[in-house]
Design an enzyme around this catalytic site. Structure first.
Site, PDB file in Angstrom:
ATOM      1  N   HIS A 114      37.109  18.966   8.061  1.00 34.47           N
ATOM      2  CA  HIS A 114      36.995  20.368   8.469  1.00 34.47           C
ATOM      3  C   HIS A 114      35.738  20.516   9.312  1.00 34.47           C
ATOM      4  O   HIS A 114      34.629  20.223   8.863  1.00 34.47           O
ATOM      5  CB  HIS A 114      36.923  21.294   7.251  1.00 34.47           C
ATOM      6  CG  HIS A 114      36.863  22.741   7.613  1.00 34.47           C
ATOM      7  ND1 HIS A 114      37.994  23.523   7.794  1.00 34.47           N
ATOM      8  CD2 HIS A 114      35.799  23.554   7.863  1.00 34.47           C
ATOM      9  CE1 HIS A 114      37.631  24.745   8.108  1.00 34.47           C
ATOM     10  NE2 HIS A 114      36.298  24.795   8.168  1.00 34.47           N
ATOM     11  N   CYS A 115      35.902  20.976  10.550  1.00 34.28           N
ATOM     12  CA  CYS A 115      34.783  21.140  11.477  1.00 34.28           C
ATOM     13  C   CYS A 115      34.276  22.574  11.386  1.00 34.28           C
ATOM     14  O   CYS A 115      35.002  23.521  11.710  1.00 34.28           O
ATOM     15  CB  CYS A 115      35.223  20.816  12.905  1.00 34.28           C
ATOM     16  SG  CYS A 115      33.934  21.076  14.141  1.00 34.28           S
ATOM     17  N   PHE A 116      33.026  22.745  10.956  1.00 28.26           N
ATOM     18  CA  PHE A 116      32.475  24.083  10.812  1.00 28.26           C
ATOM     19  C   PHE A 116      32.152  24.712  12.162  1.00 28.26           C
ATOM     20  O   PHE A 116      32.149  25.932  12.295  1.00 28.26           O
ATOM     21  CB  PHE A 116      31.218  24.035   9.941  1.00 28.26           C
ATOM     22  CG  PHE A 116      31.503  23.739   8.503  1.00 28.26           C
ATOM     23  CD1 PHE A 116      31.953  24.735   7.652  1.00 28.26           C
ATOM     24  CD2 PHE A 116      31.350  22.456   8.001  1.00 28.26           C
ATOM     25  CE1 PHE A 116      32.229  24.470   6.325  1.00 28.26           C
ATOM     26  CE2 PHE A 116      31.617  22.188   6.669  1.00 28.26           C
ATOM     27  CZ  PHE A 116      32.066  23.191   5.832  1.00 28.26           C
ATOM     28  N   GLY A 131      35.410  26.040  13.047  1.00 28.44           N
ATOM     29  CA  GLY A 131      36.021  26.838  11.998  1.00 28.44           C
ATOM     30  C   GLY A 131      37.452  26.453  11.734  1.00 28.44           C
ATOM     31  O   GLY A 131      38.257  27.296  11.308  1.00 28.44           O
ATOM     32  N   ASN A 132      37.791  25.189  11.970  1.00 24.27           N
ATOM     33  CA  ASN A 132      39.176  24.753  11.853  1.00 24.27           C
ATOM     34  C   ASN A 132      39.213  23.315  11.359  1.00 24.27           C
ATOM     35  O   ASN A 132      38.245  22.563  11.495  1.00 24.27           O
ATOM     36  CB  ASN A 132      39.885  24.854  13.208  1.00 24.27           C
ATOM     37  CG  ASN A 132      41.388  24.857  13.068  1.00 24.27           C
ATOM     38  OD1 ASN A 132      41.927  24.895  11.959  1.00 24.27           O
ATOM     39  ND2 ASN A 132      42.089  24.817  14.188  1.00 24.27           N
TER      40      ASN A 132
END
Length: 276
Positions: free
Chosen positions: A123-125, A128-129
């Site tokens: 999950h890439c902050f 946000g996805n």
């Protein structure tokens, strides 16, 4: 969990603010300073070439960033996974999604996104996805062009500071000693606030550029092996396949076109997997 949700909002805002500041510095500070230099052929002046290259890198970075956000990994649930099997009520679907994710090495339930995704990587902050099947290629391109844009902005900023403050960067340690030396001069009044801000941005661009370059290389290595970060973290065994097939599965047959313009995974293997 609350901290992770907050980070999921703050990180994209931070990235967009850095992008906006970089664009403003390039457009209103670095480019005007380059136009002051006399050139023999204005068509191929350093300012125009610099502006064209920076716009190319920025357009690819922001374009792939938007595609990463818009194209979430293929959703297998919780609604689709649980509902298709008639498992429980809608309130119980997330739990059913977690059970489905544990039964397959290619799926994982993300609590932040509240869905089970195919070939979950992480999950890439900053976007946000979740990063997975449909947006892995755009995520790698986003890391690549963000790294190039930051490092190129750092080079342009070094050239600007060198011209304004008459500082020579010929010595290998000149860049490392620039910050402490500039801080002392800033408090003594020898360095303006705008110049100090550019110097601080140089180190920020340098750090972001190296981080994105390292992340891009790491993701490419995993792609060549046919693995994801989630599989490596869980110690899952992946069936060995030729690296060319693994690369084509992510980048598609028209990979060269994707290096020049932001686009979807045209010709990749994932749509065929989904159809099956």
């Amino acid at each position: 969990m609350l901290i992770l949700r907050l980070l999921n909002v703050v990180a994209p805002v931070y990235f967009l603010c850095i992008s906006l500041v970089t664009f403003v510095l390039q457009l209103f500070l670095f480019l005007p300073n380059m136009f002051k230099e006399p050139t023999i052929t204005p068509l191929f002046s350093p300012a125009l070439l610099h502006g064209a290259l920076f716009l190319f890198l920025s357009a690819n970075a922001l374009g792939n960033y938007i595609l990463v956000i818009q194209n979430s990994p293929e959703d297998l649930g919780p609604r689709k996974t649980a509902g298709a099997k008639g498992v429980g009520t809608p309130s119980e679907w997330p739990e059913a999604g977690r059970k489905a994710s544990s039964s397959s090495q290619s799926t994982h339930f993300c609590r932040l996104c509240a869905r089970v995704t195919l070939r979950h990587d992480h999950h890439c902050f900053f976007t946000g996805n979740c990063i997975g099947s449909r947006n892995m290629r755009n995520f790698i391109m986003f890391c690549l062009y963000t790294s190039l844009a930051c490092l190129y902005s750092m080079v342009a900023g070094v050239a600007y500071i060198s011209a304004v403050l008459s500082i020579s960067f010929a010595h290998p340690l000149a860049f490392l000693t620039l910050l402490p030396h500039s801080i002392s001069q800033f408090f003594s009044g020898a360095v303006l606030g705008s110049e100090m801000f550019v110097i601080l941005m140089l180190y920020l661009w340098f750090g972001i550029g190296l981080a994105c370059a390292g992340f891009c290389c790491h993701q490419l290595l995993l792609v060549l092996r046919g693995q994801t970060r989630h599989q490596v973290r869980k110690g899952m065994v992946v069936r060995a396949r030729p690296w060319r097939k693994n690369l084509q599965e992510v980048f598609g047959k028209r990979w060269l076109l994707g290096l020049l313009i932001p686009m979807l995974n045209v010709g990749s293997e994932y749509p065929r997997h989904k159809a099956k």
